[in-house]
Design a protein around this motif. Structure first.
Motif, PDB file in Angstrom:
ATOM      1  N   SER A  27       0.865  -1.152   0.188  1.00 53.32           N
ATOM      2  CA  SER A  27       0.122  -0.095  -0.211  1.00 53.32           C
ATOM      3  C   SER A  27       0.819   1.204  -0.129  1.00 53.32           C
ATOM      4  O   SER A  27       0.310   2.352  -0.486  1.00 53.32           O
ATOM      5  CB  SER A  27      -0.923  -0.075   1.188  1.00 53.32           C
ATOM      6  N   GLY A  28       1.977   1.180   0.550  1.00 47.38           N
ATOM      7  CA  GLY A  28       2.903   2.345   0.555  1.00 47.38           C
ATOM      8  C   GLY A  28       2.447   3.476   1.217  1.00 47.38           C
ATOM      9  O   GLY A  28       1.261   3.386   1.965  1.00 47.38           O
ATOM     10  N   PRO A  29       3.113   4.325   1.256  1.00 41.50           N
ATOM     11  CA  PRO A  29       2.462   5.802   1.905  1.00 41.50           C
ATOM     12  C   PRO A  29       1.406   6.319   1.257  1.00 41.50           C
ATOM     13  O   PRO A  29       1.671   6.593   0.024  1.00 41.50           O
ATOM     14  CB  PRO A  29       3.758   6.778   2.274  1.00 41.50           C
ATOM     15  N   PRO A  30       0.245   6.576   1.763  1.00 44.47           N
ATOM     16  CA  PRO A  30      -0.831   7.017   0.830  1.00 44.47           C
ATOM     17  C   PRO A  30      -0.556   8.597   0.526  1.00 44.47           C
ATOM     18  O   PRO A  30       0.370   9.201   1.264  1.00 44.47           O
ATOM     19  CB  PRO A  30      -2.001   7.349   1.917  1.00 44.47           C
ATOM     20  N   SER A  31      -1.003   9.011  -0.479  1.00 44.21           N
ATOM     21  CA  SER A  31      -1.088  10.346  -1.115  1.00 44.21           C
ATOM     22  C   SER A  31      -1.432  11.401  -0.115  1.00 44.21           C
ATOM     23  O   SER A  31      -2.230  10.958   0.856  1.00 44.21           O
ATOM     24  CB  SER A  31      -1.550  10.521  -2.500  1.00 44.21           C
ATOM     25  N   ARG A  37      -8.466  11.941   3.061  1.00 47.09           N
ATOM     26  CA  ARG A  37      -9.912  11.149   3.290  1.00 47.09           C
ATOM     27  C   ARG A  37      -9.948  10.226   4.469  1.00 47.09           C
ATOM     28  O   ARG A  37     -10.931  10.387   5.116  1.00 47.09           O
ATOM     29  CB  ARG A  37     -10.065  10.411   1.993  1.00 47.09           C
ATOM     30  N   TRP A  38      -8.722   9.598   4.826  1.00 46.02           N
ATOM     31  CA  TRP A  38      -8.754   8.726   6.083  1.00 46.02           C
ATOM     32  C   TRP A  38      -9.025   9.687   7.346  1.00 46.02           C
ATOM     33  O   TRP A  38      -9.683   9.276   8.049  1.00 46.02           O
ATOM     34  CB  TRP A  38      -7.672   8.105   6.141  1.00 46.02           C
ATOM     35  N   LEU A  39      -8.076  10.908   7.104  1.00 43.76           N
ATOM     36  CA  LEU A  39      -8.567  11.733   8.402  1.00 43.76           C
ATOM     37  C   LEU A  39      -9.826  12.092   8.623  1.00 43.76           C
ATOM     38  O   LEU A  39     -10.579  12.099   9.867  1.00 43.76           O
ATOM     39  CB  LEU A  39      -7.609  12.937   8.134  1.00 43.76           C
ATOM     40  N   SER A  45     -15.609   9.996  13.277  1.00 42.01           N
ATOM     41  CA  SER A  45     -16.166   8.657  14.015  1.00 42.01           C
ATOM     42  C   SER A  45     -16.096   8.962  15.393  1.00 42.01           C
ATOM     43  O   SER A  45     -15.099   9.679  15.969  1.00 42.01           O
ATOM     44  CB  SER A  45     -15.096   7.741  13.770  1.00 42.01           C
ATOM     45  N   GLU A  46     -17.251   8.581  16.112  1.00 46.01           N
ATOM     46  CA  GLU A  46     -17.205   8.868  17.490  1.00 46.01           C
ATOM     47  C   GLU A  46     -16.703   7.696  18.424  1.00 46.01           C
ATOM     48  O   GLU A  46     -16.059   7.726  19.655  1.00 46.01           O
ATOM     49  CB  GLU A  46     -18.610   8.901  18.049  1.00 46.01           C
ATOM     50  N   LEU A  47     -16.441   6.526  17.701  1.00 42.61           N
ATOM     51  CA  LEU A  47     -15.972   5.411  18.510  1.00 42.61           C
ATOM     52  C   LEU A  47     -15.324   4.388  17.275  1.00 42.61           C
ATOM     53  O   LEU A  47     -15.851   4.218  16.246  1.00 42.61           O
ATOM     54  CB  LEU A  47     -17.086   4.641  18.998  1.00 42.61           C
ATOM     55  N   THR A  48     -14.027   4.008  17.739  1.00 37.94           N
ATOM     56  CA  THR A  48     -13.473   3.109  16.535  1.00 37.94           C
ATOM     57  C   THR A  48     -13.410   1.594  17.263  1.00 37.94           C
ATOM     58  O   THR A  48     -12.925   1.782  18.521  1.00 37.94           O
ATOM     59  CB  THR A  48     -12.009   3.481  16.399  1.00 37.94           C
ATOM     60  N   MET A  76      -0.234  14.811  12.075  1.00 37.11           N
ATOM     61  CA  MET A  76      -0.330  15.348  13.475  1.00 37.11           C
ATOM     62  C   MET A  76      -1.843  15.526  13.948  1.00 37.11           C
ATOM     63  O   MET A  76      -1.956  15.091  15.196  1.00 37.11           O
ATOM     64  CB  MET A  76       0.385  16.755  13.702  1.00 37.11           C
ATOM     65  N   GLU A  77      -2.657  16.017  13.179  1.00 35.65           N
ATOM     66  CA  GLU A  77      -3.973  16.107  13.631  1.00 35.65           C
ATOM     67  C   GLU A  77      -4.635  14.588  13.643  1.00 35.65           C
ATOM     68  O   GLU A  77      -5.296  14.201  14.513  1.00 35.65           O
ATOM     69  CB  GLU A  77      -4.917  16.926  12.532  1.00 35.65           C
ATOM     70  N   PHE A  78      -4.189  13.473  12.836  1.00 32.43           N
ATOM     71  CA  PHE A  78      -4.764  12.229  13.002  1.00 32.43           C
ATOM     72  C   PHE A  78      -4.040  11.567  14.393  1.00 32.43           C
ATOM     73  O   PHE A  78      -5.127  11.189  14.820  1.00 32.43           O
ATOM     74  CB  PHE A  78      -4.353  11.287  11.661  1.00 32.43           C
ATOM     75  N   ALA A  79      -2.926  12.039  14.691  1.00 31.38           N
ATOM     76  CA  ALA A  79      -2.330  11.307  15.873  1.00 31.38           C
ATOM     77  C   ALA A  79      -3.099  11.883  16.972  1.00 31.38           C
ATOM     78  O   ALA A  79      -3.409  11.046  18.002  1.00 31.38           O
ATOM     79  CB  ALA A  79      -0.930  11.650  16.058  1.00 31.38           C
TER      80      ALA A  79
END
Length: 189
Positions: A27-31, A37-39, A45-48, A76-79
């Motif tokens: 999958s390599g690093p995403p663009s 989009r994943w972010l 999402s309220e719960l994972t 950083m925001e994702f983390a």
């Protein structure tokens, strides 16, 4: 109203989320666009919900993902969001979880159904075995496949065996750099 359960992962063109040996190097690093989009999905999402393997992968990186050299603002925001979002790990072998996470060692399908019935914002689910159990129980409302143009010939399938057909409605398609294609489907009830 029941909350929505979304299963989304990267997959190969031949339908695997990991090649033989749990290899996800294909999958390599995403663009930046795909990572965004994943972010967006994570922020909504309220719960994972995690199975053991995906939990181990995510928890090995994201608690300090915002402190990695060269981390982008989106990473950083994702983390930060990953640490703050409530999570549930389903495993009989994991004995400790951190970062706003609860461990469930009992019946996953019963707990997922209970969480859906409580209502609230969307939940995401990750991990082939866990998502497969939820799919067989008819609990998944939306499937998001991010298909990469690679064939690996075997490994962990995105879809596990089902007991009956699941009819879907296509609600989104989008192409990303490198020929990666997102398709999003809602379950027809």
């Amino acid at each position: 109203m029941k909350r929505k359960l979304i299963f989304g992962m990267n997959a190969t063109l031949d339908g695997y989320i990991a090649a033989t040996g749990v290899d996800i190097g294909w999958s390599g690093p995403p663009s930046g666009e795909l990572f965004g989009r994943w972010l967006d999905q994570e922020l909504a999402s309220e719960l994972t919900l995690y199975g053991r393997r995906l939990w181990e992968t995510m928890s090995a990186f994201w608690p300090t993902g915002d402190q990695q050299p060269g981390a982008t603002p989106a990473e950083m925001e994702f983390a930060r969001n990953w640490r703050d979002t409530p999570k549930v790990v389903f495993s009989s072998t994991v004995d400790k979880v951190d970062w706003n996470t609860r461990l469930v060692t009992g019946d996953a399908v019963t707990e997922i159904a209970r969480l859906k019935a409580r209502g609230g914002g969307p939940m995401t689910i990750g991990g082939a075995t866990l998502a497969g159990a939820a799919a067989r129980a008819g609990l998944i409302d939306e499937y998001v496949l991010v298909t990469h143009p690679v064939l690996v010939g075997g490994g962990t399938p995105f879809f596990t065996a089902l007991d009956s057909w699941v009819n879907l409605n296509l609600v989104e398609t989008r192409t990303y750099p490198g020929g990666v294609v997102l398709t999003r489907y809602e379950t027809r009830r």
